[in-house]
Motif scaffolding. Structure first.
Motif, mmCIF file in Angstrom:
data_model
loop_
_atom_site.group_PDB
_atom_site.id
_atom_site.type_symbol
_atom_site.label_atom_id
_atom_site.label_comp_id
_atom_site.label_asym_id
_atom_site.label_seq_id
_atom_site.Cartn_x
_atom_site.Cartn_y
_atom_site.Cartn_z
ATOM 1 N N ALA A 141 0.778 -1.198 -0.032
ATOM 2 C CA ALA A 141 0.094 0.071 0.067
ATOM 3 C C ALA A 141 0.742 1.389 -0.024
ATOM 4 N N LYS A 142 2.080 1.331 0.525
ATOM 5 C CA LYS A 142 2.740 2.330 0.680
ATOM 6 C C LYS A 142 3.827 2.606 -0.376
ATOM 7 N N PHE A 143 4.441 1.439 -0.936
ATOM 8 C CA PHE A 143 5.431 1.557 -1.845
ATOM 9 C C PHE A 143 4.891 1.355 -3.322
ATOM 10 N N SER A 144 3.676 1.360 -3.595
ATOM 11 C CA SER A 144 2.717 1.336 -4.812
ATOM 12 C C SER A 144 2.430 2.657 -5.056
ATOM 13 N N VAL A 145 1.910 3.343 -3.916
ATOM 14 C CA VAL A 145 1.615 5.042 -3.994
ATOM 15 C C VAL A 145 2.705 5.836 -4.360
ATOM 16 N N GLU A 146 4.027 5.415 -3.681
ATOM 17 C CA GLU A 146 5.512 6.395 -3.774
ATOM 18 C C GLU A 146 6.010 5.987 -4.967
ATOM 19 N N LYS A 147 5.692 4.608 -5.671
ATOM 20 C CA LYS A 147 6.514 3.935 -6.761
ATOM 21 C C LYS A 147 7.989 4.128 -6.453
ATOM 22 N N ASP A 148 8.235 3.434 -5.359
ATOM 23 C CA ASP A 148 9.254 3.037 -4.784
ATOM 24 C C ASP A 148 10.079 1.867 -5.482
ATOM 25 N N PRO A 149 10.938 1.823 -6.494
ATOM 26 C CA PRO A 149 11.339 0.645 -6.885
ATOM 27 C C PRO A 149 12.521 -0.193 -6.106
ATOM 28 N N VAL A 150 12.823 0.568 -5.111
ATOM 29 C CA VAL A 150 13.712 -0.384 -4.009
ATOM 30 C C VAL A 150 12.775 -1.014 -3.284
ATOM 31 N N ALA A 151 11.689 -0.613 -2.737
ATOM 32 C CA ALA A 151 10.749 -1.263 -1.937
ATOM 33 C C ALA A 151 10.153 -2.551 -2.614
ATOM 34 N N LEU A 152 9.742 -2.330 -3.954
ATOM 35 C CA LEU A 152 9.067 -3.193 -4.901
ATOM 36 C C LEU A 152 10.193 -4.335 -5.071
ATOM 37 N N TRP A 153 11.447 -4.083 -5.322
ATOM 38 C CA TRP A 153 12.413 -5.157 -5.600
ATOM 39 C C TRP A 153 12.646 -5.934 -4.222
ATOM 40 N N LYS A 154 12.612 -5.258 -3.072
ATOM 41 C CA LYS A 154 12.712 -6.041 -1.751
ATOM 42 C C LYS A 154 11.611 -6.971 -1.760
ATOM 43 N N ALA A 155 10.287 -6.607 -2.086
ATOM 44 C CA ALA A 155 9.092 -7.392 -1.875
ATOM 45 C C ALA A 155 9.414 -8.591 -2.905
ATOM 46 N N ILE A 156 9.976 -8.467 -4.186
ATOM 47 C CA ILE A 156 10.005 -9.500 -5.141
ATOM 48 C C ILE A 156 10.992 -10.558 -4.491
ATOM 49 N N VAL A 157 12.166 -9.978 -4.062
ATOM 50 C CA VAL A 157 13.069 -11.072 -3.403
ATOM 51 C C VAL A 157 12.496 -11.759 -2.409
ATOM 52 N N GLU A 158 11.701 -11.244 -1.463
ATOM 53 C CA GLU A 158 11.304 -11.778 -0.152
ATOM 54 C C GLU A 158 10.194 -13.089 -0.792
ATOM 55 N N THR A 159 9.539 -12.895 -2.048
ATOM 56 C CA THR A 159 8.520 -13.798 -2.322
ATOM 57 C C THR A 159 8.835 -14.438 -3.458
ATOM 58 N N HIS A 160 9.792 -14.227 -4.097
ATOM 59 C CA HIS A 160 10.247 -15.081 -5.144
ATOM 60 C C HIS A 160 11.716 -15.810 -5.281
ATOM 61 N N ARG A 161 12.423 -15.677 -4.379
ATOM 62 C CA ARG A 161 13.861 -15.901 -4.529
ATOM 63 C C ARG A 161 14.127 -17.459 -4.298
ATOM 64 N N VAL A 162 12.926 -18.151 -3.727
ATOM 65 C CA VAL A 162 13.279 -19.619 -3.478
ATOM 66 C C VAL A 162 11.886 -20.255 -4.028
ATOM 67 N N ASP A 163 12.003 -21.698 -4.654
ATOM 68 C CA ASP A 163 10.878 -22.509 -4.946
ATOM 69 C C ASP A 163 10.009 -22.718 -3.895
ATOM 70 N N GLY A 164 8.722 -22.842 -4.134
ATOM 71 C CA GLY A 164 7.822 -23.520 -3.428
ATOM 72 C C GLY A 164 6.694 -22.443 -2.789
ATOM 73 N N VAL A 165 5.867 -23.016 -2.366
ATOM 74 C CA VAL A 165 4.656 -21.881 -1.544
ATOM 75 C C VAL A 165 4.950 -21.530 -0.375
ATOM 76 N N SER A 166 5.430 -22.443 0.408
ATOM 77 C CA SER A 166 5.675 -22.354 1.667
ATOM 78 C C SER A 166 6.702 -21.347 2.232
ATOM 79 N N LYS A 167 6.330 -20.588 3.372
ATOM 80 C CA LYS A 167 7.350 -19.683 4.127
ATOM 81 C C LYS A 167 8.060 -20.192 5.200
ATOM 82 N N VAL A 168 7.906 -21.416 5.363
ATOM 83 C CA VAL A 168 8.419 -22.024 6.712
ATOM 84 C C VAL A 168 10.095 -22.459 6.041
#
Length: 290
Positions: A141-168
């Protein structure tokens, strides 16, 4: 007698068979600088994506693209007066210092101006699944309004850098290990593409927290993952040589890659005059000299 305009039963069957027959179409070669679409739950693909998008962004946005490696906003270095100490004339020193401050200020403003453009540049390469996942991020909600590329990239890294659905963590580590061990060359996959996937799978399992695989073990994993049909003779020959002489080893993935790319394959040729053998390398496997 069948007329020329009316196909016979045999001709009809043949036409039907040809219509149903699927023709293999080789995959389109990836163009230099091409950025692939990022998909969710494919950690090994993420590292290929990261490498491609960072290079493409560097070409378009210069220093601002360093954020892909640092995960922080690029900040230009503040000019240092000591760098201008060689200018003994006060007027020359003042003029040079003023220009340095102007350049610094201009670069700072340029980074801020380019931020929304860099945000949009990243967003265009996200798949529908990736976008939905990013929208669930706590800071979206915050970085989408600010159009912050760094925050977007951090979110991508957190959610995509490993295989699988689990966060465990334990499951993420296992999924990354499985993806690495399951990485095999496809029947119509080029050696170059296979190596890219293999390197990305190895990187992904390290990022997930697994112990790094030794260079010689990586080499054997890459070797054993080569297409068992195209590289049957190559794998058999190398294995036999290693069995006969224990000093023969495959020290690195790069060494296996070089040997496989230069491997000459024997292809029997049959003709009315008799049998012969030609030796070729396929277009998929050929590695051009540097």
């Amino acid at each position: 007698m069948a007329s020329q305009s009316t196909p016979t039963k045999g001709q009809t069957d043949k036409s039907t068979w040809q219509a149903k027959k699927k023709t293999y179409v080789p995959p389109v070669k990836k163009q230099p600088g091409e950025v692939p679409i990022l998909y969710l739950h494919k950690g090994s693909q993420f590292h290929v994506f990261m490498d491609a998008i960072s290079k493409a962004a560097m070409k378009e946005y210069g220093h601002s693209a360093k954020m892909f490696e640092t995960n922080v906003k690029y900040v230009p270095s503040l000019p240092n007066k000591a760098s201008f100490a060689f200018l003994t004339d006060p007027d020359d020193f003042k003029a040079a210092w003023t220009e340095a401050i102007k350049s610094y200020t201009k670069e700072m403003l340029n980074v801020d101006t380019q931020a929304p453009k860099l945000y949009s540049f990243i967003w265009q390469y996200l798949s529908v699944g990736s976008i939905e996942e990013i929208k669930q991020h706590k800071d979206f909600a915050k970085f989408s309004v600010e159009k912050d590329p760094v925050a977007l990239w951090k979110a991508i890294v957190e959610t995509h850098r490993v295989d699988g659905v689990s966060k465990v963590p334990a499951i993420m580590k296992k999924n990354a290990r499985d993806a690495y061990h399951d990485c095999k060359q496809g029947g119509f996959e080029s050696l170059v593409t296979y190596r890219e996937r293999f390197n990305a799978a190895h990187k992904s399992q390290e990022v997930a927290g697994n112990v790094a695989v030794k260079a010689e073990d990586q080499a054997m994993d890459f070797f054993n993952g080569l297409d068992p049909i195209r590289y049957a003779e190559f794998r058999t020959t190398i294995n036999n040589q290693m069995e006969l002489n224990s000093t023969i080893t495959l020290p690195t993935v790069n060494r296996v890659y070089e040997l496989a790319g230069k491997w000459v394959k024997s292809v029997p040729v049959h003709s009315r005059q008799g049998n012969a053998t030609t030796y070729v390398t396929t277009n998929l496997d050929y590695i051009p000299p540097p």
